[in-house]
Design an enzyme around this catalytic site. Structure first.
Site, PDB file in Angstrom:
ATOM      1  N   ASN A   2       4.802  13.267   3.876  1.00 36.43           N
ATOM      2  CA  ASN A   2       4.746  11.990   3.177  1.00 36.43           C
ATOM      3  C   ASN A   2       5.603  12.159   1.932  1.00 36.43           C
ATOM      4  O   ASN A   2       5.368  13.070   1.153  1.00 36.43           O
ATOM      5  CB  ASN A   2       3.278  11.699   2.803  1.00 36.43           C
ATOM      6  CG  ASN A   2       3.123  10.472   1.941  1.00 36.43           C
ATOM      7  OD1 ASN A   2       4.025   9.661   1.819  1.00 36.43           O
ATOM      8  ND2 ASN A   2       1.949  10.340   1.331  1.00 36.43           N
ATOM      9  N   GLY A   3       6.625  11.336   1.759  1.00 33.20           N
ATOM     10  CA  GLY A   3       7.492  11.459   0.586  1.00 33.20           C
ATOM     11  C   GLY A   3       8.949  11.376   0.999  1.00 33.20           C
ATOM     12  O   GLY A   3       9.271  10.966   2.119  1.00 33.20           O
ATOM     13  N   CYS A  38       2.896   7.326   3.843  1.00 35.67           N
ATOM     14  CA  CYS A  38       2.445   7.741   5.162  1.00 35.67           C
ATOM     15  C   CYS A  38       1.031   8.313   5.050  1.00 35.67           C
ATOM     16  O   CYS A  38       0.566   8.631   3.967  1.00 35.67           O
ATOM     17  CB  CYS A  38       3.375   8.801   5.728  1.00 35.67           C
ATOM     18  SG  CYS A  38       5.093   8.290   5.698  1.00 35.67           S
ATOM     19  N   LYS A  43       0.298 -12.963  -2.687  1.00 37.05           N
ATOM     20  CA  LYS A  43      -0.705 -12.797  -1.624  1.00 37.05           C
ATOM     21  C   LYS A  43      -0.265 -13.542  -0.375  1.00 37.05           C
ATOM     22  O   LYS A  43      -0.325 -13.022   0.736  1.00 37.05           O
ATOM     23  CB  LYS A  43      -2.037 -13.340  -2.152  1.00 37.05           C
ATOM     24  CG  LYS A  43      -3.258 -12.688  -1.654  1.00 37.05           C
ATOM     25  CD  LYS A  43      -3.734 -11.558  -2.529  1.00 37.05           C
ATOM     26  CE  LYS A  43      -2.765 -10.430  -2.603  1.00 37.05           C
ATOM     27  NZ  LYS A  43      -3.109  -9.409  -3.545  1.00 37.05           N
ATOM     28  N   ARG A  84      -1.892   3.049   5.467  1.00 40.65           N
ATOM     29  CA  ARG A  84      -0.861   3.696   4.645  1.00 40.65           C
ATOM     30  C   ARG A  84       0.516   3.649   5.289  1.00 40.65           C
ATOM     31  O   ARG A  84       1.507   4.013   4.674  1.00 40.65           O
ATOM     32  CB  ARG A  84      -1.237   5.161   4.390  1.00 40.65           C
ATOM     33  CG  ARG A  84      -2.522   5.328   3.629  1.00 40.65           C
ATOM     34  CD  ARG A  84      -2.740   6.777   3.317  1.00 40.65           C
ATOM     35  NE  ARG A  84      -1.751   7.232   2.361  1.00 40.65           N
ATOM     36  CZ  ARG A  84      -1.965   7.359   1.062  1.00 40.65           C
ATOM     37  NH1 ARG A  84      -3.134   7.052   0.574  1.00 40.65           N
ATOM     38  NH2 ARG A  84      -1.025   7.768   0.260  1.00 40.65           N
ATOM     39  N   GLU A 123       0.291 -14.289  -8.502  1.00 44.54           N
ATOM     40  CA  GLU A 123      -0.553 -13.546  -7.566  1.00 44.54           C
ATOM     41  C   GLU A 123      -0.788 -14.340  -6.282  1.00 44.54           C
ATOM     42  O   GLU A 123      -0.742 -13.776  -5.178  1.00 44.54           O
ATOM     43  CB  GLU A 123      -1.879 -13.190  -8.256  1.00 44.54           C
ATOM     44  CG  GLU A 123      -2.938 -12.539  -7.378  1.00 44.54           C
ATOM     45  CD  GLU A 123      -2.528 -11.198  -6.787  1.00 44.54           C
ATOM     46  OE1 GLU A 123      -1.463 -10.674  -7.134  1.00 44.54           O
ATOM     47  OE2 GLU A 123      -3.281 -10.692  -5.942  1.00 44.54           O
ATOM     48  N   LYS A 157      -0.192   0.399   1.966  1.00 43.39           N
ATOM     49  CA  LYS A 157      -1.157   0.193   0.882  1.00 43.39           C
ATOM     50  C   LYS A 157      -0.721   0.861  -0.412  1.00 43.39           C
ATOM     51  O   LYS A 157      -0.834   0.285  -1.478  1.00 43.39           O
ATOM     52  CB  LYS A 157      -2.518   0.731   1.327  1.00 43.39           C
ATOM     53  CG  LYS A 157      -3.635   0.560   0.311  1.00 43.39           C
ATOM     54  CD  LYS A 157      -3.972  -0.892   0.114  1.00 43.39           C
ATOM     55  CE  LYS A 157      -5.066  -1.095  -0.914  1.00 43.39           C
ATOM     56  NZ  LYS A 157      -5.095  -2.500  -1.365  1.00 43.39           N
ATOM     57  N   TRP A 208       5.349   5.465   7.582  1.00 38.89           N
ATOM     58  CA  TRP A 208       6.016   4.299   6.985  1.00 38.89           C
ATOM     59  C   TRP A 208       7.453   4.760   6.812  1.00 38.89           C
ATOM     60  O   TRP A 208       7.742   5.635   6.003  1.00 38.89           O
ATOM     61  CB  TRP A 208       5.377   3.945   5.645  1.00 38.89           C
ATOM     62  CG  TRP A 208       5.896   2.675   5.060  1.00 38.89           C
ATOM     63  CD1 TRP A 208       5.450   1.410   5.316  1.00 38.89           C
ATOM     64  CD2 TRP A 208       6.955   2.532   4.100  1.00 38.89           C
ATOM     65  NE1 TRP A 208       6.170   0.494   4.593  1.00 38.89           N
ATOM     66  CE2 TRP A 208       7.106   1.149   3.841  1.00 38.89           C
ATOM     67  CE3 TRP A 208       7.805   3.432   3.450  1.00 38.89           C
ATOM     68  CZ2 TRP A 208       8.054   0.652   2.960  1.00 38.89           C
ATOM     69  CZ3 TRP A 208       8.753   2.938   2.579  1.00 38.89           C
ATOM     70  CH2 TRP A 208       8.869   1.566   2.336  1.00 38.89           C
ATOM     71  N   GLU A 239       2.922 -11.890   1.298  1.00 36.36           N
ATOM     72  CA  GLU A 239       2.776 -10.565   1.910  1.00 36.36           C
ATOM     73  C   GLU A 239       1.987 -10.598   3.221  1.00 36.36           C
ATOM     74  O   GLU A 239       2.261  -9.796   4.109  1.00 36.36           O
ATOM     75  CB  GLU A 239       2.245  -9.515   0.933  1.00 36.36           C
ATOM     76  CG  GLU A 239       0.808  -9.602   0.541  1.00 36.36           C
ATOM     77  CD  GLU A 239       0.379  -8.471  -0.390  1.00 36.36           C
ATOM     78  OE1 GLU A 239       0.923  -7.363  -0.308  1.00 36.36           O
ATOM     79  OE2 GLU A 239      -0.516  -8.708  -1.207  1.00 36.36           O
ATOM     80  N   HIS A 277      12.729 -26.914 -14.411  1.00 33.92           N
ATOM     81  CA  HIS A 277      13.972 -26.186 -14.708  1.00 33.92           C
ATOM     82  C   HIS A 277      14.561 -25.524 -13.453  1.00 33.92           C
ATOM     83  O   HIS A 277      15.368 -24.604 -13.576  1.00 33.92           O
ATOM     84  CB  HIS A 277      13.718 -25.134 -15.791  1.00 33.92           C
ATOM     85  CG  HIS A 277      13.253 -25.738 -17.083  1.00 33.92           C
ATOM     86  ND1 HIS A 277      14.097 -26.441 -17.912  1.00 33.92           N
ATOM     87  CD2 HIS A 277      12.025 -25.788 -17.647  1.00 33.92           C
ATOM     88  CE1 HIS A 277      13.413 -26.871 -18.958  1.00 33.92           C
ATOM     89  NE2 HIS A 277      12.152 -26.489 -18.819  1.00 33.92           N
TER      90      HIS A 277
HETATM   91  O1  M6R Z   1      -2.198   0.994  -6.035  1.00 30.97           O
HETATM   92  P1  M6R Z   1      -1.496   0.115  -7.024  1.00 30.97           P
HETATM   93  O2  M6R Z   1      -2.435  -0.843  -7.698  1.00 30.97           O
HETATM   94  O3  M6R Z   1      -0.677   0.862  -8.011  1.00 30.97           O
HETATM   95  O4  M6R Z   1      -0.512  -0.767  -6.148  1.00 30.97           O
HETATM   96  C1  M6R Z   1       0.423  -1.632  -6.737  1.00 30.97           C
HETATM   97  C2  M6R Z   1       1.042  -2.544  -5.713  1.00 30.97           C
HETATM   98  O5  M6R Z   1       1.732  -1.805  -4.741  1.00 30.97           O
HETATM   99  C3  M6R Z   1      -0.010  -3.411  -5.010  1.00 30.97           C
HETATM  100  O6  M6R Z   1      -0.749  -4.151  -5.927  1.00 30.97           O
HETATM  101  C4  M6R Z   1       0.675  -4.390  -4.013  1.00 30.97           C
HETATM  102  O7  M6R Z   1       1.439  -5.320  -4.693  1.00 30.97           O
HETATM  103  C5  M6R Z   1      -0.387  -5.046  -3.134  1.00 30.97           C
HETATM  104  N1  M6R Z   1       0.012  -4.990  -1.771  1.00 30.97           N
HETATM  105  C6  M6R Z   1      -0.630  -6.471  -3.460  1.00 30.97           C
HETATM  106  O8  M6R Z   1      -1.582  -7.071  -2.649  1.00 30.97           O
END
Ligand code: M6R
Length: 616
Positions: free
Chosen positions: A100-101, A2, A493, A27, A489, A611, A74, A496, A512
């Site tokens: 937040n938490g 959050c 990407k 966030r 990756e 994020k 969040w 998400e 496989h």
């Molecule tokens: O801040 P961090 O690099 O530790 O974050 C790790 C993941 O949460 C972050 O890379 C996430 O997978 C991204 N949304 C990917 O685009």
């Protein structure tokens, strides 16, 4: 996850808080709310949905107070509703709290408080803590010279199991905020006669660049006259004021429609910043100021262990490949979330690394702590200066790419790849890699920003390709060796931000299982660089073609695909093996971005994501 903002000063708090919340929206964007102390009341306005919805609601209320708190949520406990939005009030109306938490023992607290007459309007753990503060406040007065407000927060937090970054208002102390943190980030901006609390510097940097990073277990008591820090055990703490090195302009979208696109195009500059001053004078190896490990110690390392989450975990996998390939030292990579509970045996000669853009990812932080608990030195690759991981690591390397706001990581990822490649070079040169090979490697890394610029010029073509595949339901991403993590990756990407189901696999694993997905409706993005495995990659592509699967091939110059094999071909400039993963990231970032835009998705705020993942 959050976003938190608090303000104590001479200006109207609400507009400032709303501005901060807009900057923090990445966030969490399930709901937003603000509370201002004014006219003997704690005025709360909160709504499910985005900050712009809250802003419209705030406009019809006259919030003129100069002390306030605000929050973007969040959701953890309880659905996305107005009632579950923060701030929460205690049932006696004396306290307002943003959080937040996660408070893990909130259910026991709730039972305890309900028996004593406290009532609850929401399903959140946060409202329980707010009432616990009210309970302690009502129970006993503070000792002479102590703030009753501060002491009631302190006493309450001693009962909390879990994580928190909180800011609290008290009706009886209308110009004050008490804030505290445990495993959730909190920063205090120190301005001229004003103070701004935030979970992230982007919310306050337009007002001040002087900040105090709160540490775990610390409380801040902020009043118009100043602030004081203390611990949960009531020990005073001398504040250290740091300076943020970037400005508000760095956290603006500028001319770009989305932060993600801006950050994709920032990558040449980001790579230059990440490598600046980090090569030896003889141009044959890398230099790192803050690793806090001598060359002799590093040369004696027998094994590396890398932990991270999400995209940063993919950066670990590429780094594994490069260290093993060039330095010939074994490397293990683990998800931080698994490592923290796995009780994995760690050999004493293992050097432990974590990678994290935010430096606040709770699983990565927990993995770092677990490795330290086992007596290991832990180094970090991290972007956010002053983050929890940066502070708790024994040494490390800052990425220096400025704030990354888009939820989908782009420039942070490629700079992690660059720094991983530089670590591989550094260790390799302490072992077998020759001076000449080192010079060639360094020159290749230095050329990375220009190579990325060349690929970015293909954005219009990639946009056109994206349009043709934007309505796909599934997609496969395949690659081998250092480009296998790029397949992972690319798939991450895409899913998400566009919500298309996507999977990444090593190309030869396709037969496989994943080959069952292949049909004319399931395109495959295929990394096929020129090299010793090129013919094998072509064979895998033939197998896809035979099953009518469309192929988007990402090749390097000089890699001649049989005519008609791929439906689309994106050509990358020929480059060194250590640079290829960086250059190959660009087309998959652009492809995902343009597909998501074509599908009308909210690229910078994809559903259900935030994020920085500060809860388990
Ligand atoms: O801040 P961090 O690099 O530790 O974050 C790790 C993941 O949460 C972050 O890379 C996430 O997978 C991204 N949304 C990917 O685009």
């Amino acid at each position: 996850m959050c976003g938190i903002v608090g303000y104590v000063g001479k200006q109207k708090a609400a507009p400032l808080i709303l501005e901060g919340l807009k900057r923090l929206e990445y966030r969490g964007y399930d709901s937003a709310g603000v509370c201002v102390a004014q006219g003997g009341q704690l005025e709360v306005v909160k709504k499910a949905g985005r900050v712009e919805i809250l802003a419209k609601e705030v406009a019809v209320h006259r919030l003129a107070g100069t002390t306030g708190i605000g929050h973007t949520r969040w959701a953890t406990h309880g659905g996305v509703t107005d009632a579950n939005a923060h701030p929460h009030l205690s049932s006696d109306g004396k306290f307002a709290l943003i959080h937040n938490g996660v408070i893990e023992n909130y259910a026991q607290m709730k039972t305890f408080l309900a028996r004593r007459g406290f009532t609850f309007q929401s399903e959140t753990d946060t409202e329980v803590l707010c009432n616990l503060i009210a309970y302690h406040y009502g129970k006993e007065p503070a000792a002479p010279g102590q703030s009753r407000f501060l002491e009631s927060v302190r006493k309450s937090l001693r009962h909390v199991e879990g994580t928190y970054g909180i800011a609290v208002l008290c009706l009886d102390a209308p110009g004050e905020i008490v804030a505290a943190r445990l495993a959730s980030p909190l920063i205090l901006g120190v301005g001229d006669g004003e103070f701004i609390l935030a979970s992230d510097a982007s919310a306050l940097v337009s007002h001040t660049q002087n900040v105090v990073y709160l540490k775990d277990g610390e409380l801040a008591h902020v009043t118009p006259r100043g602030f004081a820090l203390s611990t949960l055990d009531d020990v005073d703490v001398s504040p250290v004021v740091d300076r943020i090195t970037w400005s508000a302009a760095d956290a603006d979208r500028g001319k770009f429609p989305h932060f993600m696109l801006k950050e994709i195009f920032e990558q040449p500059a980001a790579l230059e910043n990440a490598m600046r001053g980090r090569f030896s004078a003889d141009g044959s190896t890398a230099n790192f100021g803050g690793l806090n490990i001598t060359a002799d110690e590093l040369a004696r390392v027998e094994r590396f262990m890398f932990c991270a989450c999400g995209t940063a975990w993919h950066a670990c996998l590429v780094t594994e490949h490069l260290i093993e390939r060039f330095a010939r030292v074994p490397v293990e990579v683990d998800y931080a979330s698994e490592f923290r509970y796995r009780n994995s045996p760690l050999d004493p000669h293992t050097l432990f690394f974590v990678i994290s853009q935010s430096g606040e990812t709770i699983d990565t932080l927990a993995a770092l702590r677990e490795a330290k608990r086992k007596g290991h030195r832990v180094l970090a690759i991290n972007n956010a200066v002053g983050s929890s991981i940066a502070r708790e690591a024994d040494g490390g390397i800052y990425q220096h790419v400025g704030p990354e706001i888009g939820v989908a990581s782009t420039k942070a990822f490629t700079s992690q790849l660059l720094l991983g490649a530089m670590i591989a070079l550094y260790v390799a040169r302490l072992r077998d890699l020759s001076f000449n090979d080192g010079v060639e490697y360094v020159n290749a890394l230095k050329s990375a920003p220009d190579l990325v610029r060349q690929v970015l010029k293909q954005a219009p073509r990639i946009k056109a390709i994206a349009k043709r595949y934007a309505q796909s339901r599934d997609m496969l991403f395949l690659g081998r060796l250092a480009l296998f993590p790029l397949a992972l990756e690319g798939a991450l990407k895409l899913k998400e931000i566009s919500y298309i189901h996507a999977e990444g696999y090593p190309a030869a694993e396709m037969k496989h299982g994943p080959i069952a997905l292949i049909s004319e409706h399931c395109p495959t993005v295929f990394f096929a660089p020129k090299g010793e495995l090129f013919n094998k990659l072509v064979s895998s592509m033939q197998e896809i073609k035979a099953r009518k699967g469309p192929i988007i091939a990402i090749v390097t110059e000089g890699a001649d695909l049989p005519k008609g094999l791929a439906n689309e071909v994106i050509t990358l400039p020929a480059c060194h093996e250590a640079v290829l993963p960086i250059v190959a990231s660009i087309p998959v970032q652009l492809l995902s971005y343009y597909i998501a835009v074509e599908r009308g998705c909210d690229v910078d705020k994809p559903r259900n994501l935030a994020k920085s993942v500060t809860v388990e």
